[in-house]
Design a protein around this motif. Structure first.
Motif, mmCIF file in Angstrom:
data_model
loop_
_atom_site.group_PDB
_atom_site.id
_atom_site.type_symbol
_atom_site.label_atom_id
_atom_site.label_comp_id
_atom_site.label_asym_id
_atom_site.label_seq_id
_atom_site.Cartn_x
_atom_site.Cartn_y
_atom_site.Cartn_z
ATOM 1 N N LEU A 61 5.103 0.253 -10.876
ATOM 2 C CA LEU A 61 6.011 1.000 -10.560
ATOM 3 C C LEU A 61 7.576 0.261 -10.151
ATOM 4 O O LEU A 61 8.814 0.956 -10.013
ATOM 5 C CB LEU A 61 5.387 0.840 -8.920
ATOM 6 N N LYS A 102 11.682 1.292 -11.794
ATOM 7 C CA LYS A 102 13.108 1.521 -11.018
ATOM 8 C C LYS A 102 14.043 0.733 -11.160
ATOM 9 O O LYS A 102 14.540 0.314 -10.545
ATOM 10 C CB LYS A 102 12.074 2.508 -10.193
ATOM 11 N N ASN A 120 0.960 -0.946 -0.110
ATOM 12 C CA ASN A 120 0.021 -0.040 -0.191
ATOM 13 C C ASN A 120 0.675 1.268 -0.356
ATOM 14 O O ASN A 120 0.411 2.343 -0.813
ATOM 15 C CB ASN A 120 -1.030 -0.219 1.117
ATOM 16 N N LYS A 121 2.058 0.930 0.862
ATOM 17 C CA LYS A 121 2.395 2.248 0.785
ATOM 18 C C LYS A 121 3.397 3.026 -0.663
ATOM 19 O O LYS A 121 3.471 3.500 -1.178
ATOM 20 C CB LYS A 121 4.141 2.155 1.942
ATOM 21 N N ILE A 122 3.854 1.746 -1.162
ATOM 22 C CA ILE A 122 4.191 1.791 -2.659
ATOM 23 C C ILE A 122 3.544 2.697 -3.707
ATOM 24 O O ILE A 122 3.332 3.185 -4.439
ATOM 25 C CB ILE A 122 5.093 0.552 -3.289
ATOM 26 N N GLN A 123 2.015 2.059 -3.549
ATOM 27 C CA GLN A 123 1.378 2.323 -4.512
ATOM 28 C C GLN A 123 0.773 3.700 -4.217
ATOM 29 O O GLN A 123 0.333 4.330 -4.752
ATOM 30 C CB GLN A 123 -0.065 1.319 -3.968
ATOM 31 N N GLN A 124 1.238 4.538 -2.455
ATOM 32 C CA GLN A 124 0.943 5.425 -2.804
ATOM 33 C C GLN A 124 2.614 6.937 -2.758
ATOM 34 O O GLN A 124 2.032 7.494 -2.676
ATOM 35 C CB GLN A 124 0.151 5.925 -1.248
ATOM 36 N N GLY A 125 3.617 5.910 -3.453
ATOM 37 C CA GLY A 125 4.115 6.407 -3.527
ATOM 38 C C GLY A 125 5.650 6.964 -2.761
ATOM 39 O O GLY A 125 6.856 7.475 -3.571
ATOM 40 N N TRP A 126 5.052 5.549 -2.171
ATOM 41 C CA TRP A 126 7.341 5.806 -1.330
ATOM 42 C C TRP A 126 7.431 4.641 -1.897
ATOM 43 O O TRP A 126 7.497 3.436 -2.155
ATOM 44 C CB TRP A 126 6.479 5.125 -0.460
ATOM 45 N N PHE A 127 9.475 5.287 -1.839
ATOM 46 C CA PHE A 127 10.542 4.234 -2.316
ATOM 47 C C PHE A 127 11.221 5.042 -2.009
ATOM 48 O O PHE A 127 12.838 5.100 -1.976
ATOM 49 C CB PHE A 127 10.623 5.040 -3.776
#
Length: 230
Positions: free
Chosen positions: A130, A134, A102-109
């Protein structure tokens, strides 16, 4: 063509651009020409006699540099239950399952490498666009899809790197920092070269190691003889 800085020009004078140096001498030259105010990364560029357009000539693999890269990688592990606990004990920086997805889907990397247990891949696969864009997608060939998460995390933290033939038929990889001793850099280079030889496709004909050069981040390249790696 971009104009070279004064330090680069002076450094280049120390190198014979036509000569193929033995690896130990090449490493010494790279250290001498690393004059930036920061600890420069030492990188190797290798042109292989393999056709990246042919699937049976794809070159990809991993190696654990004996002296590491000089950079500590942040590791995310997708795992549940006991495997999650194992990953945490091994030193993973982030461990989770759906919460991390969920965090990655929200843009966290906020990580450098992903590891996943095989039973998590059906969910992690949904992050393909996503993570893939990268270069972060876990992959069995890179040893990042595994139930042995302890080994995977410890190897990454110890200096495990992945190499992969690009579209130009080249491989680029870090082999340490300019602050490393010449012996450490030479041993790291040897480890990578031996791994490349083991990864040689059976269908690749002719000269496999065609061109090798090493350089620091801001320094000129030094050509390396491949005779010792055959």
């Amino acid at each position: 063509m971009a104009k070279k800085g004064k330090k680069y020009v002076e450094a280049a004078k120390l190198i014979d651009s036509e000569k193929l140096y033995e690896s130990a001498e090449a490493v010494e030259l790279v250290k001498k020409t690393a004059t930036a105010k920061f600890d420069e990364t030492v990188e190797v560029a290798i042109r292989l006699g393999a056709d990246p357009k042919k699937q049976d000539q794809a070159v990809r693999g991993v190696t654990v540099l004996p002296h590491g890269t000089g950079n500590t990688k942040t590791v995310l592990v997708f795992a549940k239950g006991e495997k999650a606990k194992e990953a945490e004990a091994a030193g993973a920086d982030f461990v989770g399952d759906q919460d991390m997805i969920n965090k990655i889907q929200q843009g966290w990397f906020g990580f450098d490498v992903c590891v996943a247990t095989p039973d998590m891949m059906s969910e992690v696969g949904k992050l393909g666009r996503l993570l893939g864009g990268k270069g972060l997608m876990p992959n069995p060939k890179a040893g990042t899809v595994t139930f042995d998460v302890e080994k995977a995390v410890k190897e990454i933290k110890a200096g495990k790197i992945e190499f992969r033939l690009n579209k130009q038929g080249q491989i680029h990889a870090p082999i340490g920092k300019a602050s490393f001793s010449a012996e450490q850099l030479n041993e790291n280079l040897g480890s990578l070269m031996n791994s490349l030889l083991r990864a040689k496709p059976a269908s690749a004909k002719g000269t496999y190691l065609r061109h090798v050069s090493i350089s620091s981040t801001m320094g000129p390249g030094v050509k390396v003889s491949t005779q010792a790696y055959k």
